[in-house]
Design an enzyme around this catalytic site. Sequence first.
Site, mmCIF file in Angstrom:
data_model
loop_
_atom_site.group_PDB
_atom_site.id
_atom_site.type_symbol
_atom_site.label_atom_id
_atom_site.label_comp_id
_atom_site.label_asym_id
_atom_site.label_seq_id
_atom_site.Cartn_x
_atom_site.Cartn_y
_atom_site.Cartn_z
ATOM 1 N N HIS A 105 40.713 34.717 44.932
ATOM 2 C CA HIS A 105 39.390 35.151 45.392
ATOM 3 C C HIS A 105 38.790 36.154 44.408
ATOM 4 O O HIS A 105 39.476 36.662 43.519
ATOM 5 C CB HIS A 105 39.487 35.799 46.782
ATOM 6 C CG HIS A 105 40.239 37.099 46.766
ATOM 7 N ND1 HIS A 105 41.608 37.170 46.640
ATOM 8 C CD2 HIS A 105 39.807 38.394 46.833
ATOM 9 C CE1 HIS A 105 41.985 38.433 46.637
ATOM 10 N NE2 HIS A 105 40.912 39.201 46.743
ATOM 11 N N ASP A 107 36.650 39.806 44.892
ATOM 12 C CA ASP A 107 36.479 40.736 46.008
ATOM 13 C C ASP A 107 35.063 40.738 46.595
ATOM 14 O O ASP A 107 34.077 40.794 45.853
ATOM 15 C CB ASP A 107 36.827 42.163 45.565
ATOM 16 C CG ASP A 107 38.326 42.315 45.372
ATOM 17 O OD1 ASP A 107 39.099 41.564 46.007
ATOM 18 O OD2 ASP A 107 38.726 43.186 44.577
ATOM 19 N N HIS A 256 41.519 36.725 41.428
ATOM 20 C CA HIS A 256 42.900 37.209 41.457
ATOM 21 C C HIS A 256 43.587 36.814 42.748
ATOM 22 O O HIS A 256 42.925 36.446 43.731
ATOM 23 C CB HIS A 256 42.931 38.727 41.287
ATOM 24 C CG HIS A 256 42.239 39.477 42.390
ATOM 25 N ND1 HIS A 256 40.867 39.572 42.474
ATOM 26 C CD2 HIS A 256 42.720 40.149 43.470
ATOM 27 C CE1 HIS A 256 40.541 40.269 43.543
ATOM 28 N NE2 HIS A 256 41.648 40.631 44.174
ATOM 29 N N ARG A 272 43.675 51.329 46.586
ATOM 30 C CA ARG A 272 42.616 50.497 45.996
ATOM 31 C C ARG A 272 41.244 51.158 46.143
ATOM 32 O O ARG A 272 40.883 51.632 47.210
ATOM 33 C CB ARG A 272 42.584 49.136 46.701
ATOM 34 C CG ARG A 272 41.540 48.198 46.094
ATOM 35 C CD ARG A 272 41.635 46.800 46.661
ATOM 36 N NE ARG A 272 41.198 46.758 48.045
ATOM 37 C CZ ARG A 272 41.469 45.767 48.885
ATOM 38 N NH1 ARG A 272 42.210 44.747 48.488
ATOM 39 N NH2 ARG A 272 41.033 45.790 50.109
HETATM 40 C C1 SIN Z 1 43.651 42.619 46.445
HETATM 41 O O1 SIN Z 1 43.326 41.449 46.446
HETATM 42 O O2 SIN Z 1 42.817 43.519 46.452
HETATM 43 C C2 SIN Z 1 45.109 43.018 46.428
HETATM 44 C C3 SIN Z 1 45.801 42.629 45.169
HETATM 45 C C4 SIN Z 1 47.219 43.082 45.156
HETATM 46 O O3 SIN Z 1 47.649 43.763 46.095
HETATM 47 O O4 SIN Z 1 47.941 42.755 44.219
#
Ligand code: SIN
Length: 281
Positions: A105, A107, A256, A272
């Site tokens: 996806h 974000d 990602h 994050r």
């Molecule tokens: C995310 O998609 O924000 C998380 C990625 C991760 O935890 O590696």
Amino acid sequence: MSVEIIPTDAVLGAEIRGVDLARPLDYATFCEIERAFNAHAVIFFRDQRITPPQQVAFTRRFGEIEFNVFGERWSVPGSPEIVVVSNATEDDRPIGVRRAGENWHSDMCYTARPPRGTMLYALEIPDLFGLALGDTEFASAAEAWDALPQPIKQRIDGRRAVFDFSGRKRAFPPTRAEIDRFPPVRHPIVRTHPQTGRKCLYVMRDDCTGIEGMEAEEAEALIAALADHIVKPAFIYRHQWRRGDLLMWDNCTVQHRAVQDYDLPRRRLMHRTTMGGAVPM
Ligand code: SIN
């Protein structure tokens, strides 16, 4: 600070050396980092020791903080800008978003102004026999666009897809009220990066629920074909985390996914932050 930029062996990604993010960054150093971010789409700094306010301040250098809906449930005390991403529990209750981003996806593509980029700061990394688990994979949607045959480029350029918050299945399903805050939006499926001018495919399974002016069946098949194309091995960098890594990615150029190959008692804990973006063009 004397900054060194070391590209990975993949088509995207670079390590930045010579920067201590716990210290004030002068303008010239910041500009060098931002240039590397635009050029490599994923950049990372090893061995960092930063506090939540330092992470928030560094994120703000790239744009206003974007608040994530899951941060309302799991943020760092005193730093509501930071979402806790973790599989850990305390008193049998999750301390963060579990299994965040397990499918490919970009974000918050379901918002009218998806974020420019996202940062993850690694505090705890699971391992098995000393081998790190919980990697994150990144795919270059710019390289994927470049590699498309001309006829399909012509067919899809200028088209728009519907992005629907409720399309994706999540480990923590959103409430009705959360879903209602994000009505479906439409974005171009070929975006132009605001800083580099590169074209990038912007299509994801589940989040994209249709393509304007296209029959549902054809749209579904096209979304699946493009989503599979973006994540071909040639376009991927896989990051193996170490404690103290601060990594950031560009949400226009890359998609990602978090590899879910670990479980408790092996803990993974990340902080994050997300930087605001522009309406996709
Ligand atoms: C995310 O998609 O924000 C998380 C990625 C991760 O935890 O590696």
